[in-house]
Scaffold this motif. Structure first.
Motif, PDB file in Angstrom:
ATOM      1  N   VAL A 507       2.675  11.741   4.328  1.00 30.17           N
ATOM      2  CA  VAL A 507       2.982  12.414   2.986  1.00 30.17           C
ATOM      3  C   VAL A 507       2.568  11.393   2.022  1.00 30.17           C
ATOM      4  O   VAL A 507       2.781  10.060   2.005  1.00 30.17           O
ATOM      5  CB  VAL A 507       4.527  12.520   2.736  1.00 30.17           C
ATOM      6  CG1 VAL A 507       4.920  13.161   1.341  1.00 30.17           C
ATOM      7  CG2 VAL A 507       5.127  13.632   3.727  1.00 30.17           C
ATOM      8  N   VAL A 508       1.429  11.578   1.073  1.00 29.48           N
ATOM      9  CA  VAL A 508       0.901  10.818   0.113  1.00 29.48           C
ATOM     10  C   VAL A 508       1.772  10.969  -1.187  1.00 29.48           C
ATOM     11  O   VAL A 508       1.364  12.184  -1.728  1.00 29.48           O
ATOM     12  CB  VAL A 508      -0.512  11.044   0.006  1.00 29.48           C
ATOM     13  CG1 VAL A 508      -1.094  10.094  -0.729  1.00 29.48           C
ATOM     14  CG2 VAL A 508      -1.221  11.009   1.336  1.00 29.48           C
ATOM     15  N   ASP A 509       2.265   9.871  -1.557  1.00 23.60           N
ATOM     16  CA  ASP A 509       3.117  10.293  -2.922  1.00 23.60           C
ATOM     17  C   ASP A 509       2.500   9.767  -4.295  1.00 23.60           C
ATOM     18  O   ASP A 509       2.385   8.498  -4.313  1.00 23.60           O
ATOM     19  CB  ASP A 509       4.406   9.324  -2.601  1.00 23.60           C
ATOM     20  CG  ASP A 509       5.424   9.402  -3.723  1.00 23.60           C
ATOM     21  OD1 ASP A 509       5.192  10.165  -4.555  1.00 23.60           O
ATOM     22  OD2 ASP A 509       6.321   8.516  -4.075  1.00 23.60           O
ATOM     23  N   ALA A 510       1.945  10.476  -4.960  1.00 24.25           N
ATOM     24  CA  ALA A 510       1.527  10.226  -6.294  1.00 24.25           C
ATOM     25  C   ALA A 510       2.230  10.319  -7.469  1.00 24.25           C
ATOM     26  O   ALA A 510       1.873   9.925  -8.459  1.00 24.25           O
ATOM     27  CB  ALA A 510      -0.132  10.788  -6.317  1.00 24.25           C
ATOM     28  N   PRO A 568      -4.325   6.499   1.666  1.00 32.19           N
ATOM     29  CA  PRO A 568      -5.301   6.732   2.650  1.00 32.19           C
ATOM     30  C   PRO A 568      -6.698   6.801   2.379  1.00 32.19           C
ATOM     31  O   PRO A 568      -7.251   7.003   1.316  1.00 32.19           O
ATOM     32  CB  PRO A 568      -4.811   8.390   2.782  1.00 32.19           C
ATOM     33  CG  PRO A 568      -4.623   8.720   1.327  1.00 32.19           C
ATOM     34  CD  PRO A 568      -3.889   7.632   0.833  1.00 32.19           C
ATOM     35  N   VAL A 569      -7.727   6.546   3.609  1.00 27.84           N
ATOM     36  CA  VAL A 569      -9.116   6.499   3.155  1.00 27.84           C
ATOM     37  C   VAL A 569      -9.887   7.443   3.933  1.00 27.84           C
ATOM     38  O   VAL A 569     -10.475   8.156   3.544  1.00 27.84           O
ATOM     39  CB  VAL A 569      -9.621   5.039   3.711  1.00 27.84           C
ATOM     40  CG1 VAL A 569     -11.159   4.973   3.636  1.00 27.84           C
ATOM     41  CG2 VAL A 569      -8.791   3.928   2.830  1.00 27.84           C
ATOM     42  N   ALA A 570      -9.351   7.542   5.581  1.00 28.52           N
ATOM     43  CA  ALA A 570     -10.058   8.396   6.229  1.00 28.52           C
ATOM     44  C   ALA A 570      -9.402   8.699   7.581  1.00 28.52           C
ATOM     45  O   ALA A 570      -8.684   8.056   7.850  1.00 28.52           O
ATOM     46  CB  ALA A 570     -11.487   7.959   6.723  1.00 28.52           C
ATOM     47  N   LEU A 576      -5.400   7.535  11.403  1.00 31.04           N
ATOM     48  CA  LEU A 576      -5.467   7.387   9.921  1.00 31.04           C
ATOM     49  C   LEU A 576      -5.859   5.909   9.595  1.00 31.04           C
ATOM     50  O   LEU A 576      -4.967   4.916   9.965  1.00 31.04           O
ATOM     51  CB  LEU A 576      -4.004   7.689   9.395  1.00 31.04           C
ATOM     52  CG  LEU A 576      -3.924   7.751   7.920  1.00 31.04           C
ATOM     53  CD1 LEU A 576      -5.025   8.639   7.241  1.00 31.04           C
ATOM     54  CD2 LEU A 576      -2.709   7.757   7.501  1.00 31.04           C
ATOM     55  N   ARG A 577      -6.850   5.860   8.506  1.00 31.57           N
ATOM     56  CA  ARG A 577      -7.477   4.454   8.124  1.00 31.57           C
ATOM     57  C   ARG A 577      -6.726   4.530   6.641  1.00 31.57           C
ATOM     58  O   ARG A 577      -6.887   5.514   6.035  1.00 31.57           O
ATOM     59  CB  ARG A 577      -8.723   4.386   8.088  1.00 31.57           C
ATOM     60  CG  ARG A 577      -9.407   4.304   9.604  1.00 31.57           C
ATOM     61  CD  ARG A 577      -9.127   3.018  10.063  1.00 31.57           C
ATOM     62  NE  ARG A 577      -9.572   1.749   9.569  1.00 31.57           N
ATOM     63  CZ  ARG A 577      -9.431   0.619   9.782  1.00 31.57           C
ATOM     64  NH1 ARG A 577      -8.568   0.707  11.157  1.00 31.57           N
ATOM     65  NH2 ARG A 577      -9.868  -0.415   9.087  1.00 31.57           N
TER      66      ARG A 577
END
Length: 653
Positions: A507-510, A568-570, A576-577
């Motif tokens: 989960v990417v929290d922006a 996250p990058v890639a 996950l990187r």
């Protein structure tokens, strides 16, 4: 059946038209040296709305305690004229008013340059300051400050005072064995630790007379090891009353500024009246002193039950009155009050130094600047077309219709509510639907014509009149980050189809808001490993601290792995990187199945049919700029009011 809470209350010093109190709530509308017109209008609105009793925010009772720059100084006799205006404004609308007298003790939250005083030294768990242990002369001086403050309010026409003995402030610090380690007459056993409160009540009664009410707000359970619990509170109540210092009521609260602060203002994750047993326990210990129940009392019906089942004699509400200043008036007239969602955004505003606000009551905290009603003249009546039925569109339509205009509301989907519905779709956030439901009913009852499932295209626009005004509130669109080698799913989609998520969920929290964390916990409860990535030093930065405690607790209990300062990058080979946002160092966080992004968002595009239309008079809400609920509610309300004012002036001309 008659309402118990709306029945009159009479005691030896208080006669109230009903048993409902608007209880002390910092609002940041005053100034230390001034009782401002904005502050007076705020309290007068709740008095006009039917509160039987108004208890002001904490007023500073001694120069050693100036909590922030907005709390009026009750000890300053120069403020008596302003307090006189405040008391008169509440009396004019039939409410009684008490001033809450407050000393923060060691909790120098907003004024860390002051030297904090406390019954015993030691470091405060929240503010982080170390207090100076008060000596005998300090204690006597503070008692004198409370007495002088009460007398100032008596001269101003107040009906009494409430002593703030809750939430870990100075009176609680004396009462609690957790914070009072004295061995003189101000400490020791329950009787010794109660002496400070006894002397306050006696001193005020001696100076202000027997007709002047003195209530006490008490923490009945601190929820810390070695602190006050219900049994100790019962002993305190008996000791104070045995000393001849029984107050006019005990207002029963809970928690202090430690990790237990989560319980202080129970949010939407708690059931209604979650601490009612504390009020019942205090009532059992009194010798007949009335008891006021507080903490997440959502409505008059719940207040009735608390009185009917013997939990309390009086009921205090704060957030319900912030959402709906006309709470009692509407119940008595058969209207539906605006319900509180218990999101605690109001608490976040006041504890970050901003004027009090509610997510969807745009007049709260702005009572002086916003009219309660603005009926238009027949020649000023206009047709308003609102495009988009999210929270901003609903508020724009509601405001215009309430002012007397003909309003049409268009929504391309089959349901109104927008972000509020998306928020409520997350497990644990269901109460947010109350706001959307109320706005739905409010626009309908105000006479708005609602067009669901209607895209505003050329055919629709051509049917509008040349003098119609158009307000666009089409919301925003998610703009998830690009992660090489992976598809990123917006949280709005994932929240309604969580069964489609696979493997480890990232989960990417922006946005740093509560629905993100509720979603992460829900996914973890389904058996997924969940990684929460935030570019900030800590998650939940935009969540009220009082609720953030619960957010962080639930994330830990759910096993959600929190990675701060991380983006996250890639995804390479299914792994996950990520990158550290400061050092740019990359790390491998392991296998990943699904990536879900909460934000960021961009304003939704203007409908093609309206791009060059001169009738568009405003773009509001997330369609203008994606922001928090308060900002978009204010913008929608003010934009419509501005259009109304312009058009009425033009019509009169």
């Amino acid at each position: 059946m008659p309402s118990s809470s709306l029945s009159a209350f009479t005691s030896s010093r208080l006669t109230l038209r009903n048993r409902l109190a608007f209880i002390a709530t910092v609002n940041n509308l005053g100034r230390n040296s001034q009782v401002t017109p904005e502050l007076i209008a705020f309290y007068a609105a709740r008095a006009r709305g039917g509160a039987g009793l108004i208890v002001t925010e904490g007023l500073s009772a001694h120069p050693s305690s100036i909590p922030n720059g907005t709390v009026p100084l009750a000890y300053d006799a120069d403020l008596v004229p302003g307090f006189t205006e405040l008391a008169a404004a509440c009396h004019r609308h039939g409410a009684r008013i008490l001033g809450q007298l407050w000393h923060v003790g060691r909790q120098a939250l907003w004024n860390p340059t002051m030297r904090p005083w406390a019954p015993s030294g030691g470091r405060d768990p929240y503010s982080g300051v170390t207090a100076r242990t008060m000596d005998e002369s300090d204690i006597e001086d503070v008692i004198a400050g409370f007495v002088a403050s009460a007398d100032n309010l008596r001269r101003a026409g107040f009906d009494g005072v409430e002593l703030h003995g809750a939430h870990g402030y100075l009176i609680t610090q004396f009462l609690s064995p957790w914070s009072n380690h004295r061995t003189d007459r101000w400490g020791g056993d329950t009787t010794g630790r109660s002496t400070f409160l006894v002397e306050l009540v006696r001193g005020i009664r001696d100076r202000c007379g027997e007709s002047f009410a003195v209530g006490v707000k008490l923490t009945a359970h601190e929820y810390v090891d070695g602190g006050i619990d219900l049994q100790e509170t019962q002993r305190i109540v008996r000791a104070v009353e045995a000393a001849g210092a029984a107050p006019d009521y005990w207002a029963v609260s809970q928690a202090n500024f430690s990790p237990s602060l989560e319980y202080h203002v129970p949010d939407l994750s708690f059931p209604d009246v979650p601490f009612a047993e504390l009020s019942r326990g205090v009532r059992e210990a009194t010798s007949g002193t009335p008891v006021m129940a507080v903490a997440k009392v959502p409505d008059v019906a719940t207040a009735d039950r608390l009185i009917d089942d013997g939990t309390a004699d009086l009921v205090g509400m704060a957030r319900a009155w912030l959402a709906e200043p006309d709470l009692v008036r509407k119940v008595e007239s058969g209207e539906e009050p605006r319900p509180c969602t218990y999101c605690n955004v109001c608490w976040d505003f006041i504890h970050t130094g901003r004027p009090i606000a509610c997510i969807y009551s745009p007049t709260t905290g702005r009572e002086l600047a916003t009219d309660a009603e603005r009926p238009v003249t027949p020649e000023g009546r206009r047709t308003l077309r609102v495009v988009g039925a999210g929270p901003a569109g609903l508020e724009a339509a509601r405001t215009a219709a309430a002012d007397g205009h003909e309003v049409h509301l268009y929504e391309r989907g089959q349901h109104s509510g927008g972000r509020l519905r998306s928020d409520a779709a997350v497990h644990g956030r269901e109460p947010m639907a109350r706001a959307a439901d109320w706005l739905d009913r409010a626009v309908t009852s105000a006479g708005v014509t609602v067009h669901l499932g209607t895209a505003v295209d050329g055919d629709v626009v051509r049917e509008w009149g040349p003098d119609d005004a158009v307000v666009v509130a089409t919301g925003s669109d998610p703009e998830p980050p690009s992660v090489e080698g992976a598809a990123v799913l917006p949280i709005e989609t994932a929240a309604v189809r969580p069964e489609e998520l696979e493997g480890t969920v990232v989960v990417v929290d922006a946005v740093e808001e509560e629905p993100v964390y509720a979603f992460a916990c829900e996914v973890a409860s389904r058996g997924h490993r969940v990684l929460l990535l935030t570019p900030r030093e800590a998650p939940a930065r935009r969540v009220a601290y009082v609720s953030r405690i619960g957010v962080l607790r639930r994330l830990d209990e759910a096993g959600v792995e929190v990675h701060t300062l991380t983006e996250p990058v890639a995804v390479v080979g299914g792994r996950l990187r990520t990158r550290h946002v400061y050092s740019a160092a990359e790390r491998d966080l392991g296998e990943v199945g699904s990536i879900v992004a909460a934000g960021p968002y961009r304003p939704g595009p203007l409908p093609d049919a309206l791009r060059e239309d001169p009738r568009v008079r405003g773009v509001v809400g997330d369609a203008s700029s994606p922001r928090g609920y308060v900002a978009i509610s204010h913008e929608a309300h003010d934009t419509v009011r501005g259009l109304v004012g312009v058009e009425q002036s033009e019509a009169r001309a």
